[in-house]
Write an enzyme that holds these catalytic residues in place. Sequence first.
Site, PDB file in Angstrom:
ATOM      1  N   GLY A  13      31.267  54.769  38.185  1.00  0.00           N
ATOM      2  CA  GLY A  13      30.448  54.597  39.389  1.00  0.00           C
ATOM      3  C   GLY A  13      29.559  53.368  39.442  1.00  0.00           C
ATOM      4  O   GLY A  13      28.622  53.326  40.236  1.00  0.00           O
ATOM      5  N   ASN A  15      30.343  50.364  40.549  1.00  0.00           N
ATOM      6  CA  ASN A  15      30.505  49.703  41.857  1.00  0.00           C
ATOM      7  C   ASN A  15      29.808  50.496  42.961  1.00  0.00           C
ATOM      8  O   ASN A  15      29.202  49.918  43.855  1.00  0.00           O
ATOM      9  CB  ASN A  15      31.987  49.488  42.181  1.00  0.00           C
ATOM     10  CG  ASN A  15      32.532  48.244  41.509  1.00  0.00           C
ATOM     11  OD1 ASN A  15      32.199  47.129  41.888  1.00  0.00           O
ATOM     12  ND2 ASN A  15      33.340  48.436  40.465  1.00  0.00           N
ATOM     13  N   HIS A 114      39.581  45.479  42.832  1.00  0.00           N
ATOM     14  CA  HIS A 114      40.554  45.477  41.735  1.00  0.00           C
ATOM     15  C   HIS A 114      40.165  44.389  40.726  1.00  0.00           C
ATOM     16  O   HIS A 114      39.847  43.266  41.125  1.00  0.00           O
ATOM     17  CB  HIS A 114      41.955  45.211  42.302  1.00  0.00           C
ATOM     18  CG  HIS A 114      43.012  45.273  41.251  1.00  0.00           C
ATOM     19  ND1 HIS A 114      43.485  46.469  40.741  1.00  0.00           N
ATOM     20  CD2 HIS A 114      43.661  44.294  40.585  1.00  0.00           C
ATOM     21  CE1 HIS A 114      44.387  46.210  39.810  1.00  0.00           C
ATOM     22  NE2 HIS A 114      44.515  44.904  39.691  1.00  0.00           N
ATOM     23  N   GLN A 178      30.953  40.353  38.257  1.00  0.00           N
ATOM     24  CA  GLN A 178      31.335  39.693  39.513  1.00  0.00           C
ATOM     25  C   GLN A 178      31.734  40.741  40.558  1.00  0.00           C
ATOM     26  O   GLN A 178      31.491  40.553  41.749  1.00  0.00           O
ATOM     27  CB  GLN A 178      32.482  38.696  39.280  1.00  0.00           C
ATOM     28  CG  GLN A 178      32.114  37.583  38.309  1.00  0.00           C
ATOM     29  CD  GLN A 178      30.844  36.849  38.710  1.00  0.00           C
ATOM     30  OE1 GLN A 178      30.609  36.562  39.883  1.00  0.00           O
ATOM     31  NE2 GLN A 178      29.979  36.579  37.731  1.00  0.00           N
TER      32      GLN A 178
HETATM   33  C1  GRF Z   1      36.429  48.716  38.242  1.00  0.00           C
HETATM   34  O1  GRF Z   1      36.805  47.812  37.246  1.00  0.00           O
HETATM   35  C2  GRF Z   1      37.246  48.506  39.491  1.00  0.00           C
HETATM   36  O2  GRF Z   1      37.625  47.180  39.679  1.00  0.00           O
HETATM   37  C3  GRF Z   1      38.469  49.347  39.219  1.00  0.00           C
HETATM   38  O3  GRF Z   1      37.990  50.489  38.536  1.00  0.00           O
HETATM   39  C4  GRF Z   1      36.762  50.155  37.872  1.00  0.00           C
HETATM   40  C5  GRF Z   1      35.737  51.127  38.376  1.00  0.00           C
HETATM   41  O4  GRF Z   1      34.509  51.006  37.715  1.00  0.00           O
HETATM   42  N1  GRF Z   1      39.165  49.656  40.440  1.00  0.00           N
HETATM   43  P1  GRF Z   1      33.235  51.764  38.260  1.00  0.00           P
HETATM   44  O5  GRF Z   1      33.597  53.254  38.323  1.00  0.00           O
HETATM   45  O6  GRF Z   1      32.907  51.230  39.613  1.00  0.00           O
HETATM   46  O7  GRF Z   1      32.167  51.489  37.263  1.00  0.00           O
END
Ligand code: GRF
Length: 206
Positions: A13, A15, A114, A178
Amino acid sequence: MKLSIGVLVSGRGSNLESILTAVRKGEIKSSRVSVVISNRPEARALKIAERQGVPAVAIDDSGMNSEEHCEMVKAALSSHGVKPGTGLILLAGYMKILPKSFVDSYAGRIMNIHPSLLPSFPGKEAQRQALEHGVKVSGCTVHFVVPEVDAGPIIIQRAVQVLEGDDEPSLSARILKQEHKIYPRAVALFASGRLRIRGRRVQVLP
Ligand code: GRF
């Protein structure tokens, strides 16, 4: 009227956290995160949502087929105001593939992040794929979602240098920093009505 955002998650989580922070700081305007939904009840992302007072819904997908599960997700999104045609769905580490019917009903209103420079290294373990291929530059991509995995129109990309001695954790950590910048930025552009999809290209309006 505020843009209703639904975030689909499966794990850590980070992001999600970057999006919540950007909404709180007003960097993403006229928007609210209306619901966070996880297919894994134990996902840390649900705790993050709860702590910030955002409705957090676990819809466990174990023992359920994808269509059935997706219908439940759709109902939860809708009941929290994230409706086709007006809402925005963010995939943030969501480890499930959305059926075409779902993607079509929210066409142009689902984004994903991604951890590679697409179209290189789609699918799982993108950072490992990049290291194994020996690329010198990788990065991250925010794109609109189409039924084919990691294939939709690209909104923002950010390059990250691969360093001598990088391993999967070190490269992933630099890319993640990033990610936390470009995902909120892409959502902010969407929320201000500045993104136009023209075929494969996404125009950013001034
Ligand atoms: C991130 O590296 C995103 O790019 C990929 O899955 C990961 C999720 O990380 N799709 P988080 O759960 O947001 O920490």
